[in-house]
Design an enzyme around this catalytic site. Structure first.
Site, PDB file in Angstrom:
ATOM      1  N   GLU A   1       0.825  -1.213   0.000  1.00 27.53           N
ATOM      2  CA  GLU A   1       0.000   0.000   0.000  1.00 27.53           C
ATOM      3  C   GLU A   1       0.864   1.270   0.000  1.00 27.53           C
ATOM      4  O   GLU A   1       1.171   1.827   1.054  1.00 27.53           O
ATOM      5  CB  GLU A   1      -0.943   0.040   1.213  1.00 27.53           C
ATOM      6  CG  GLU A   1      -1.865   1.252   1.180  1.00 27.53           C
ATOM      7  CD  GLU A   1      -2.723   1.401   2.434  1.00 27.53           C
ATOM      8  OE1 GLU A   1      -3.587   2.285   2.451  1.00 27.53           O
ATOM      9  OE2 GLU A   1      -2.522   0.626   3.394  1.00 27.53           O
TER      10      GLU A   1
ATOM     11  N   LYS B   1      -2.808  -2.052  -2.775  1.00 20.99           N
ATOM     12  CA  LYS B   1      -3.846  -1.160  -2.249  1.00 20.99           C
ATOM     13  C   LYS B   1      -3.420   0.260  -2.582  1.00 20.99           C
ATOM     14  O   LYS B   1      -2.392   0.739  -2.094  1.00 20.99           O
ATOM     15  CB  LYS B   1      -4.032  -1.344  -0.742  1.00 20.99           C
ATOM     16  CG  LYS B   1      -5.132  -0.443  -0.165  1.00 20.99           C
ATOM     17  CD  LYS B   1      -5.513  -0.824   1.259  1.00 20.99           C
ATOM     18  CE  LYS B   1      -6.579   0.109   1.806  1.00 20.99           C
ATOM     19  NZ  LYS B   1      -7.104  -0.306   3.125  1.00 20.99           N
TER      20      LYS B   1
END
Length: 289
Positions: free
Chosen positions: A171, A207
């Site tokens: 992420e 993400k």
């Protein structure tokens, strides 16, 4: 679990607020800071909130295919069962947040803090039946050196995680309030594609912040070394986050604030379940659009 994450028609709930963000999450839930006097009481209250969510009738694998947990939530119980076991009984795949927070900004980015205990944490997660992990760093400016450093650190940690048989969610969040957001999106895309091409392990997950240009991350969605691309809400309220998400086919939600924003401690169970169910339906519809 792999089939559910790869093919499931739903989204991943982010229930992983940690120490620094917990008071804000509790305030949003209608619990003010004077309701607790120490960290143990604070974490107890946030665990009660999460338990109420994961035991709600609407929180199941039909629309919520996974959930990201804070370490204390993984170690806790809900409905009289360990949380990861309860989730998987409901068809929801458990993930664990493993990063230890962010360094101060340098070169326009915030790297993750050093994490010497990562291997021990991963071993515990495997023993608890967790499928994968999540770790977050932040891109504030379109600085090539900074973005490259973010991606290199993320993939180095991903290799440590994958060695335990866990699927890492990488992420590198682009700050949606950045004046250089679009340029940062493009730098990040190029660095991620280069890192994926060099990656020799099992597929990873990504993400990402929703891109300024809809569809920009399609090469990542289609990449053979990417199991799934999920999106964070990044500060968007749920209606706007869902509109932006629906513009990006193949990307599903992994929302936190946008999922929980209407829930309040004071609600009756019927009110709580109705509100949570409405949010799940809205985010699910945007994820499969």
């Amino acid at each position: 679990m792999l089939d559910q994450i790869k093919s499931g028609q739903g989204f991943i709930a982010a229930l992983d607020q940690s120490g620094g963000s917990t008071p804000k999450a509790l305030k949003g839930y209608g619990i003010e800071a004077d309701a607790f006097s120490n960290d143990e009481e604070m974490f107890g209250l946030i665990h009660d909130m999460r338990s109420r969510i994961v035991t709600a009738p609407c929180f199941n694998g039909d629309k919520v295919i996974g959930a990201i947990l804070f370490e204390r939530t993984m170690d806790g119980e809900a409905g009289g069962k360990p949380v990861p076991a309860l989730l998987w009984e409901r068809g929801v795949v458990p993930f664990l947040k493993v990063d230890k927070g962010l360094e101060d900004e340098a070169d326009g980015v915030q790297l993750m803090k050093a994490n010497p205990g990562l291997d021990d944490l991963c071993a515990r997660a495997v023993a608890m039946g967790v499928f994968g992990t999540k770790m977050r760093s932040v891109v504030n400016l379109a600085n090539p050196a900074g973005v490259k450093a973010i991606v290199e650190q993320q993939f180095a940690e991903a290799a440590r995680i994958a060695a335990h048989g866990l699927v890492p969610i990488i992420e590198p969040e682009v700050n949606i309030k950045s004046a250089e957001r679009d340029a940062a999106d493009r730098l990040l895309l190029n660095e991620l594609l280069a890192a994926l091409d060099a990656w020799t392990g099992a597929p990873v997950m990504l993400k990402l912040s929703l891109p300024t240009e809809a569809g920009l991350f399609q090469p990542l969605v289609d990449h053979p070394k990417v199991l799934r691309v999920v999106a964070l809400s990044g500060g968007f309220a749920r209606p706007e986050a869902c509109v932006e998400l629906a513009k990006n086919p193949g990307i599903i939600a992994s929302f936190s604030r946008a999922l929980l924003e209407d829930l309040r401690h004071q609600m009756s169970d019927d009110e709580f379940n109705s509100s949570l169910g409405g949010a799940i339906n809205e985010i699910h519809a945007a994820s499969v659009a």
